[in-house]
Write a protein that holds these residues in place. Sequence first.
Motif, PDB file in Angstrom:
ATOM      1  N   LYS A 200       0.839  -1.252  -0.073  1.00 47.04           N
ATOM      2  CA  LYS A 200       0.041  -0.073   0.012  1.00 47.04           C
ATOM      3  C   LYS A 200       0.758   1.136   0.169  1.00 47.04           C
ATOM      4  O   LYS A 200       1.992   1.184   0.340  1.00 47.04           O
ATOM      5  CB  LYS A 200      -0.807  -0.067   1.220  1.00 47.04           C
ATOM      6  N   LYS A 201       0.223   2.453  -0.396  1.00 43.64           N
ATOM      7  CA  LYS A 201       0.926   3.731  -0.215  1.00 43.64           C
ATOM      8  C   LYS A 201       0.665   4.413   0.845  1.00 43.64           C
ATOM      9  O   LYS A 201      -0.564   4.408   1.288  1.00 43.64           O
ATOM     10  CB  LYS A 201       0.782   4.437  -1.705  1.00 43.64           C
ATOM     11  N   TYR A 202       1.507   5.209   1.432  1.00 51.07           N
ATOM     12  CA  TYR A 202       1.291   5.969   2.620  1.00 51.07           C
ATOM     13  C   TYR A 202       1.802   7.133   2.704  1.00 51.07           C
ATOM     14  O   TYR A 202       2.913   7.579   1.872  1.00 51.07           O
ATOM     15  CB  TYR A 202       2.034   5.463   3.728  1.00 51.07           C
TER      16      TYR A 202
ATOM     17  N   ASP B 146       5.322   7.412   0.447  1.00 54.75           N
ATOM     18  CA  ASP B 146       5.244   8.066  -0.848  1.00 54.75           C
ATOM     19  C   ASP B 146       5.048   9.746  -0.565  1.00 54.75           C
ATOM     20  O   ASP B 146       5.373  10.694  -1.606  1.00 54.75           O
ATOM     21  CB  ASP B 146       3.820   7.740  -1.647  1.00 54.75           C
TER      22      ASP B 146
ATOM     23  N   GLU C 233      -3.233   6.258   4.619  1.00 55.41           N
ATOM     24  CA  GLU C 233      -3.089   5.163   3.515  1.00 55.41           C
ATOM     25  C   GLU C 233      -3.570   6.044   2.133  1.00 55.41           C
ATOM     26  O   GLU C 233      -4.770   6.581   2.298  1.00 55.41           O
ATOM     27  CB  GLU C 233      -3.922   4.020   3.834  1.00 55.41           C
TER      28      GLU C 233
ATOM     29  N   ASP D 123      -4.359   7.592  -6.207  1.00 59.42           N
ATOM     30  CA  ASP D 123      -3.409   8.276  -6.470  1.00 59.42           C
ATOM     31  C   ASP D 123      -3.380   9.695  -6.545  1.00 59.42           C
ATOM     32  O   ASP D 123      -2.915  10.691  -6.578  1.00 59.42           O
ATOM     33  CB  ASP D 123      -2.806   7.777  -7.788  1.00 59.42           C
TER      34      ASP D 123
ATOM     35  N   LEU E 267      -2.539  11.653  -3.635  1.00 61.49           N
ATOM     36  CA  LEU E 267      -1.057  11.931  -3.527  1.00 61.49           C
ATOM     37  C   LEU E 267      -0.949  13.225  -4.357  1.00 61.49           C
ATOM     38  O   LEU E 267      -0.017  14.129  -4.096  1.00 61.49           O
ATOM     39  CB  LEU E 267      -0.277  10.765  -4.148  1.00 61.49           C
TER      40      LEU E 267
END
Length: 157
Positions: free
Chosen positions: A79-81, A115, A137, A141, A144
């Motif tokens: 996962k992206k954080y 990220d 989390e 996208d 972000l």
Amino acid sequence: ETLANEVVKNIKTIGVALSAATNPEVGKPGFELKSDEIEYGVGIHSEPGYRREKIKPSKELVDELVGKLNDEMHLDKNKKYAVLVNGMGATPLMEQYVFSHDLLNKLDEFGIKPDFMRVGNYLTSIDMAGLSLTIFEIKDDKWLNYLNYPVKTIAWN
């Protein structure tokens, strides 16, 4: 409103204090700590936390805070954080950097490289010594992109 409601489900924060903030209304701290104590789980308005103990090294603070957030979020290397280390008002930036260094090492144990990351005094509690850790989390996208969008404010660079 829809975006905010979705984001709230994916963001968690926990704080730790070495001293409470002075409440301007009453002119005294919201709680008292001995000079060698810390308190986990404090609130931004100097609300008491869930446990007091003797001061620990930064790495042990990281273990505690990441452990609590992991219990809630189930951190996953796939996962992206986004991560925010926030000074509570009286914590020198150098100490925030030491904590952040230990935090990045801890997240690396999970296989996680944030990220997005910020370290500094973004939402303070007057004169409280301590910090808060926020892990967000990134489920989309676009989120972000929103975090990285260029803005001109005094508190975000």
